[in-house]
Design a protein around this motif. Structure first.
Motif, PDB file in Angstrom:
ATOM      1  N   ARG A 169       0.832  -1.211   0.000  1.00  0.00           N
ATOM      2  CA  ARG A 169       0.000   0.000   0.000  1.00  0.00           C
ATOM      3  C   ARG A 169       0.866   1.261   0.000  1.00  0.00           C
ATOM      4  O   ARG A 169       0.592   2.213  -0.725  1.00  0.00           O
ATOM      5  CB  ARG A 169      -0.930   0.000   1.221  1.00  0.00           C
ATOM      6  CG  ARG A 169      -2.173  -0.853   1.079  1.00  0.00           C
ATOM      7  CD  ARG A 169      -2.966  -0.856   2.379  1.00  0.00           C
ATOM      8  NE  ARG A 169      -4.392  -1.062   2.147  1.00  0.00           N
ATOM      9  CZ  ARG A 169      -5.292  -1.137   3.114  1.00  0.00           C
ATOM     10  NH1 ARG A 169      -4.917  -1.015   4.383  1.00  0.00           N
ATOM     11  NH2 ARG A 169      -6.562  -1.324   2.838  1.00  0.00           N
ATOM     12  N   ASN A 204      -2.771   2.372  -7.458  1.00  0.00           N
ATOM     13  CA  ASN A 204      -3.396   1.343  -6.644  1.00  0.00           C
ATOM     14  C   ASN A 204      -3.247   0.012  -7.384  1.00  0.00           C
ATOM     15  O   ASN A 204      -2.621  -0.041  -8.449  1.00  0.00           O
ATOM     16  CB  ASN A 204      -4.864   1.679  -6.329  1.00  0.00           C
ATOM     17  CG  ASN A 204      -5.712   1.810  -7.583  1.00  0.00           C
ATOM     18  OD1 ASN A 204      -5.547   1.067  -8.559  1.00  0.00           O
ATOM     19  ND2 ASN A 204      -6.647   2.759  -7.579  1.00  0.00           N
ATOM     20  N   GLU A 238      -9.194  -2.155  -3.852  1.00  0.00           N
ATOM     21  CA  GLU A 238      -9.422  -2.798  -2.561  1.00  0.00           C
ATOM     22  C   GLU A 238     -10.141  -4.124  -2.766  1.00  0.00           C
ATOM     23  O   GLU A 238     -11.147  -4.192  -3.499  1.00  0.00           O
ATOM     24  CB  GLU A 238     -10.251  -1.892  -1.645  1.00  0.00           C
ATOM     25  CG  GLU A 238      -9.505  -0.652  -1.179  1.00  0.00           C
ATOM     26  CD  GLU A 238      -8.285  -1.009  -0.341  1.00  0.00           C
ATOM     27  OE1 GLU A 238      -8.454  -1.657   0.710  1.00  0.00           O
ATOM     28  OE2 GLU A 238      -7.165  -0.642  -0.737  1.00  0.00           O
ATOM     29  N   ASP A 258      -9.512  -3.882   5.579  1.00  0.00           N
ATOM     30  CA  ASP A 258      -9.255  -3.164   6.831  1.00  0.00           C
ATOM     31  C   ASP A 258      -9.833  -3.902   8.031  1.00  0.00           C
ATOM     32  O   ASP A 258      -9.241  -3.907   9.115  1.00  0.00           O
ATOM     33  CB  ASP A 258      -9.824  -1.748   6.752  1.00  0.00           C
ATOM     34  CG  ASP A 258      -9.002  -0.847   5.831  1.00  0.00           C
ATOM     35  OD1 ASP A 258      -7.811  -1.147   5.624  1.00  0.00           O
ATOM     36  OD2 ASP A 258      -9.549   0.134   5.302  1.00  0.00           O
TER      37      ASP A 258
END
Length: 277
Positions: free
Chosen positions: A31, A40, A146, A240
């Motif tokens: 990241r 990304n 993500e 996360d």
């Protein structure tokens, strides 16, 4: 595997927690590296190009000649994919890298010659000397790169050789990409996602087998070539949330006890009917 209020949950050992934590550290590194270059995971795998539907990225796919691990990224047409999803990574292990004792599953109907095989949606490019290849899991990502979902597919989707879940689970640790090309950061990230979510992936593979066998009993079809069954098991994930879970359990004083990973959602028998892959 345990059940909690009618839902499936997973018990993981402290050794597994530590392996997941090592993968989490790699994810954090990736990241930071990507952010420093204003990229990304999606822009990294596409090399800043616009994605063409069904095309495999990076060009030529990624194959490690030592481990025989392989992966590629692609996107389905907008009309045929979940709203949040940009595309997904398909991960594989080829025959030369498989553990001793892994053997293809043979069902009686496979020997029936008059049943035509469907054209696979996402066949991997052939590498190595042998044809056999096992699909491990697919990693769906959003436009920000993500990861949002893990899923397994029916055999016809990738044209793979079908191995039992227990054999595929033994293959997960053998998915290693030592190559630096086309992007070392990308390669490290894909490997780390499989390590970070290994307990969930193992559960999805077992559920995949349950789905396929239940479908076969219920419909009495040549299940591996049935176009109505595309996704065999699926799980929405949050990176996360997984990282926060690891931070929490590793900070608790009772290190070494068995821990529960986030509770898996209920997945009904035969889940995935008609669902796009």
């Amino acid at each position: 595997m345990a059940r909690e209020n009618g839902r499936k949950s997973l018990l993981v050992s402290w050794a597994e927690i530590e392996r997941m934590a090592s993968a989490a550290a790699v994810i954090d590194d990736c990241r930071r590296e990507l952010a420093a270059r204003n990229r990304n995971i999606v822009s990294e795998v596409l090399a800043d190009n616009a994605a063409s539907e069904w095309q495999h990225y990076p060009d030529g796919e990624v194959y490690d000649s030592q481990s025989h691990a392989q992966y590629f990224y692609h996107s389905h047409p907008v009309s045929g994919r979940p709203v949040r999803e940009h595309g997904h990574f398909h991960t594989f292990l080829r025959a030369e890298g498989m553990p001793v004792g892994a053997a293809p599953l043979i069902l009686p109907e496979i020997a029936v010659a008059h049943v035509p095989a469907l054209s696979p949606q996402a066949p991997p490019r052939k590498h190595g000397k042998r044809e056999e290849v096992s699909h491990l899991v697919a990693i769906a990502v959003d436009r920000r790169g993500e990861p949002i979902r893990l899923f397994t597919t029916n055999r016809w989707v990738t044209g793979e050789t079908w191995y039992r879940a227990d054999d595929v689970i033994r293959m997960l640790d053998r998915f290693v990409i030592t190559e630096a090309q086309p992007s070392e950061t990308l390669n490290r990230w894909v490997v780390a996602i499989l390590r970070l979510f290994c307990p969930q992936i193992a559960a999805l593979l077992r559920m995949r087998d349950e789905t396929v066998m239940a479908w076969r009993r219920r419909r009495r079809t040549h299940v591996f070539e049935d176009p109505a069954l595309e996704i065999a098991s699926s799980l929405d994930i949050g990176l996360d949330a997984q990282l926060a879970f690891l931070d929490r359990v590793r900070s608790e004083p009772s290190a070494g006890a068995r821990r529960r990973v986030p509770v898996l959602p209920t997945m009904a028998e035969g889940w995935g009917e008609g669902h796009p892959g």
